[in-house]
Design a protein around this motif. Structure first.
Motif, PDB file in Angstrom:
ATOM      1  N   VAL A  87       0.854  -1.191   0.000  1.00  0.00           N
ATOM      2  CA  VAL A  87       0.000   0.000   0.000  1.00  0.00           C
ATOM      3  C   VAL A  87       0.887   1.238   0.000  1.00  0.00           C
ATOM      4  O   VAL A  87       2.053   1.196   0.405  1.00  0.00           O
ATOM      5  CB  VAL A  87      -0.943   0.024   1.224  1.00  0.00           C
ATOM      6  N   SER A  88       0.316   2.337  -0.437  1.00  0.00           N
ATOM      7  CA  SER A  88       1.051   3.600  -0.502  1.00  0.00           C
ATOM      8  C   SER A  88       0.445   4.607   0.467  1.00  0.00           C
ATOM      9  O   SER A  88      -0.640   4.399   1.014  1.00  0.00           O
ATOM     10  CB  SER A  88       0.989   4.163  -1.926  1.00  0.00           C
ATOM     11  N   GLU A  89       1.136   5.714   0.648  1.00  0.00           N
ATOM     12  CA  GLU A  89       0.594   6.793   1.470  1.00  0.00           C
ATOM     13  C   GLU A  89      -0.694   7.332   0.855  1.00  0.00           C
ATOM     14  O   GLU A  89      -1.603   7.772   1.561  1.00  0.00           O
ATOM     15  CB  GLU A  89       1.627   7.916   1.611  1.00  0.00           C
ATOM     16  N   ALA A  90      -0.778   7.276  -0.473  1.00  0.00           N
ATOM     17  CA  ALA A  90      -1.995   7.725  -1.152  1.00  0.00           C
ATOM     18  C   ALA A  90      -3.180   6.832  -0.779  1.00  0.00           C
ATOM     19  O   ALA A  90      -4.315   7.310  -0.631  1.00  0.00           O
ATOM     20  CB  ALA A  90      -1.782   7.726  -2.663  1.00  0.00           C
ATOM     21  N   ASP A  91      -2.925   5.519  -0.610  1.00  0.00           N
ATOM     22  CA  ASP A  91      -3.988   4.602  -0.206  1.00  0.00           C
ATOM     23  C   ASP A  91      -4.479   4.937   1.205  1.00  0.00           C
ATOM     24  O   ASP A  91      -5.682   4.933   1.477  1.00  0.00           O
ATOM     25  CB  ASP A  91      -3.491   3.157  -0.239  1.00  0.00           C
ATOM     26  N   VAL A  92      -3.524   5.214   2.100  1.00  0.00           N
ATOM     27  CA  VAL A  92      -3.878   5.576   3.478  1.00  0.00           C
ATOM     28  C   VAL A  92      -4.751   6.828   3.476  1.00  0.00           C
ATOM     29  O   VAL A  92      -5.756   6.912   4.195  1.00  0.00           O
ATOM     30  CB  VAL A  92      -2.607   5.798   4.325  1.00  0.00           C
ATOM     31  N   PRO A 139       2.006  -7.534   1.951  1.00  0.00           N
ATOM     32  CA  PRO A 139       1.993  -6.874   3.257  1.00  0.00           C
ATOM     33  C   PRO A 139       0.773  -7.241   4.098  1.00  0.00           C
ATOM     34  O   PRO A 139      -0.274  -7.653   3.577  1.00  0.00           O
ATOM     35  CB  PRO A 139       1.979  -5.393   2.889  1.00  0.00           C
ATOM     36  N   LEU A 140       0.941  -7.073   5.398  1.00  0.00           N
ATOM     37  CA  LEU A 140      -0.151  -7.238   6.352  1.00  0.00           C
ATOM     38  C   LEU A 140      -0.546  -5.851   6.832  1.00  0.00           C
ATOM     39  O   LEU A 140       0.300  -5.088   7.305  1.00  0.00           O
ATOM     40  CB  LEU A 140       0.289  -8.101   7.535  1.00  0.00           C
ATOM     41  N   VAL A 141      -1.831  -5.516   6.694  1.00  0.00           N
ATOM     42  CA  VAL A 141      -2.295  -4.189   7.091  1.00  0.00           C
ATOM     43  C   VAL A 141      -3.441  -4.314   8.085  1.00  0.00           C
ATOM     44  O   VAL A 141      -4.075  -5.373   8.215  1.00  0.00           O
ATOM     45  CB  VAL A 141      -2.756  -3.361   5.869  1.00  0.00           C
ATOM     46  N   LEU A 142      -3.697  -3.216   8.777  1.00  0.00           N
ATOM     47  CA  LEU A 142      -4.816  -3.127   9.707  1.00  0.00           C
ATOM     48  C   LEU A 142      -5.768  -2.064   9.185  1.00  0.00           C
ATOM     49  O   LEU A 142      -5.373  -0.911   8.980  1.00  0.00           O
ATOM     50  CB  LEU A 142      -4.317  -2.749  11.103  1.00  0.00           C
ATOM     51  N   THR A 178     -20.402   4.294  -4.747  1.00  0.00           N
ATOM     52  CA  THR A 178     -20.649   4.474  -3.316  1.00  0.00           C
ATOM     53  C   THR A 178     -19.389   4.997  -2.633  1.00  0.00           C
ATOM     54  O   THR A 178     -18.296   4.469  -2.844  1.00  0.00           O
ATOM     55  CB  THR A 178     -21.053   3.139  -2.663  1.00  0.00           C
ATOM     56  N   VAL A 179     -19.553   6.033  -1.825  1.00  0.00           N
ATOM     57  CA  VAL A 179     -18.423   6.589  -1.080  1.00  0.00           C
ATOM     58  C   VAL A 179     -18.506   6.101   0.362  1.00  0.00           C
ATOM     59  O   VAL A 179     -19.508   6.306   1.047  1.00  0.00           O
ATOM     60  CB  VAL A 179     -18.424   8.126  -1.120  1.00  0.00           C
ATOM     61  N   CYS A 180     -17.462   5.443   0.817  1.00  0.00           N
ATOM     62  CA  CYS A 180     -17.429   4.885   2.169  1.00  0.00           C
ATOM     63  C   CYS A 180     -17.115   5.971   3.193  1.00  0.00           C
ATOM     64  O   CYS A 180     -16.548   7.016   2.863  1.00  0.00           O
ATOM     65  CB  CYS A 180     -16.368   3.790   2.262  1.00  0.00           C
ATOM     66  N   LEU A 181     -17.476   5.691   4.433  1.00  0.00           N
ATOM     67  CA  LEU A 181     -17.094   6.577   5.522  1.00  0.00           C
ATOM     68  C   LEU A 181     -15.582   6.537   5.708  1.00  0.00           C
ATOM     69  O   LEU A 181     -14.909   5.592   5.285  1.00  0.00           O
ATOM     70  CB  LEU A 181     -17.775   6.145   6.822  1.00  0.00           C
ATOM     71  N   SER A 182     -15.058   7.569   6.336  1.00  0.00           N
ATOM     72  CA  SER A 182     -13.635   7.619   6.649  1.00  0.00           C
ATOM     73  C   SER A 182     -13.215   6.350   7.385  1.00  0.00           C
ATOM     74  O   SER A 182     -13.924   5.861   8.267  1.00  0.00           O
ATOM     75  CB  SER A 182     -13.351   8.840   7.525  1.00  0.00           C
ATOM     76  N   ALA A 183     -12.067   5.797   7.013  1.00  0.00           N
ATOM     77  CA  ALA A 183     -11.587   4.545   7.595  1.00  0.00           C
ATOM     78  C   ALA A 183     -10.103   4.648   7.912  1.00  0.00           C
ATOM     79  O   ALA A 183      -9.379   5.464   7.336  1.00  0.00           O
ATOM     80  CB  ALA A 183     -11.839   3.386   6.632  1.00  0.00           C
ATOM     81  N   GLY A 184      -9.657   3.816   8.839  1.00  0.00           N
ATOM     82  CA  GLY A 184      -8.248   3.791   9.211  1.00  0.00           C
ATOM     83  C   GLY A 184      -7.497   2.734   8.422  1.00  0.00           C
ATOM     84  O   GLY A 184      -8.056   1.703   8.054  1.00  0.00           O
ATOM     85  N   LEU A 185      -6.226   2.995   8.157  1.00  0.00           N
ATOM     86  CA  LEU A 185      -5.379   2.028   7.458  1.00  0.00           C
ATOM     87  C   LEU A 185      -3.940   2.229   7.898  1.00  0.00           C
ATOM     88  O   LEU A 185      -3.410   3.341   7.838  1.00  0.00           O
ATOM     89  CB  LEU A 185      -5.488   2.203   5.941  1.00  0.00           C
ATOM     90  N   SER A 186      -3.310   1.151   8.370  1.00  0.00           N
ATOM     91  CA  SER A 186      -1.905   1.214   8.758  1.00  0.00           C
ATOM     92  C   SER A 186      -1.228  -0.095   8.374  1.00  0.00           C
ATOM     93  O   SER A 186      -1.876  -1.142   8.284  1.00  0.00           O
ATOM     94  CB  SER A 186      -1.757   1.465  10.265  1.00  0.00           C
TER      95      SER A 186
END
Length: 244
Positions: A144-149, A178-181, A162-170
């Protein structure tokens, strides 16, 4: 809640069907307030009266809350004529009428699932207005990239518009896969997978690890379940301290 039929009370506590608990009562094996009762239609207050079966005091619970570590390949449903469901995995001691999964996980998604017979609890947990964040560990096809975050934070636009609500990504682990949360406050159909597809990526495996402040018990084997104490169930509506 007031008084209810004695056979209804006993049946709600996984002591048998209405017919079976009725037979227990008529056999003189049930007492209310220390007095033997032989009428299934007898009215009692399960939260105030001392009810005993074979001299064992009933620990009445209006609702139950179970944590399951859902395995791959099982449906998040109460029943299905063609496939195994999460309720089918429960041992007899945890089964109870009216149990259902509070929120669904895809058939191929593993991890934390809550089963309950409390519709109000489930509705509150699933409502976007409650801001209960569900956290998933995802193994991805590519980094993933910083742009994805940033896209996750601003709200990912899915392929259907459809536009999703704000979400977290790390990122938890870097590399080719990669493993992401990812943390979401809503639960659209296949949402995590669709969000990463919209970012040009693909989810290889997905596991839910936390709902609000309730984390998946690391000692709970896949396919196993255990009852949650009231204090644990309440953690669902709290934000975990490590989530910013």
């Amino acid at each position: 809640m007031g008084k209810e039929r004695l056979d209804k009370i006993l049946a709600s506590q996984n002591l048998g069907s209405r017919k079976e608990v009725g037979a227990l009562i008529r056999a003189g094996r049930v007492s209310v307030g220390g007095t033997e009762v032989r009428r299934p239609e007898w009215k009692a207050d399960p939260e105030a009266d001392v009810i005993a079966v074979d001299s064992q005091v009933l620990n009445f619970k209006r609702h139950v809350y179970l944590m399951m570590n859902k395995p791959d390949g099982v449906l998040s449903a109460s029943r299905d004529p063609r496939a195994r469901t999460v309720v089918d995995l429960l041992p007899p001691g945890l089964r109870r009428r009216g149990l259902f999964p509070a929120g669904r996980l895809d058939k191929d998604t593993r991890g934390l699932l809550i089963l309950t017979d409390d519709g109000g609890f489930a509705h509150r947990m699933l409502s976007p207005k409650s801001h209960v964040t569900k956290w998933y560990e995802a193994v991805l096809e590519s980094p993933v990239s910083e742009a994805d975050v940033l896209r996750f934070r601003r709200g990912v636009a899915l392929a259907d518009g459809t536009v999703c609500l704000s979400a977290g990504l790390s990122v938890l682990r870097e590399g080719e896969t990669p493993l992401v949360l990812a943390g979401l406050r809503e639960g659209k159909f296949h949402q995590v997978k669709r969000m990463f597809l919209a970012c040009g990526n693909r989810v290889l495996s997905l596991r839910r690890v936390r709902i609000g402040g309730l984390a998946l018990d690391p000692e709970l084997a896949e396919g196993a379940a255990r009852e949650l104490e009231a204090e644990e169930a309440a953690l669902v509506f709290r934000t975990a301290p490590w989530i910013k």
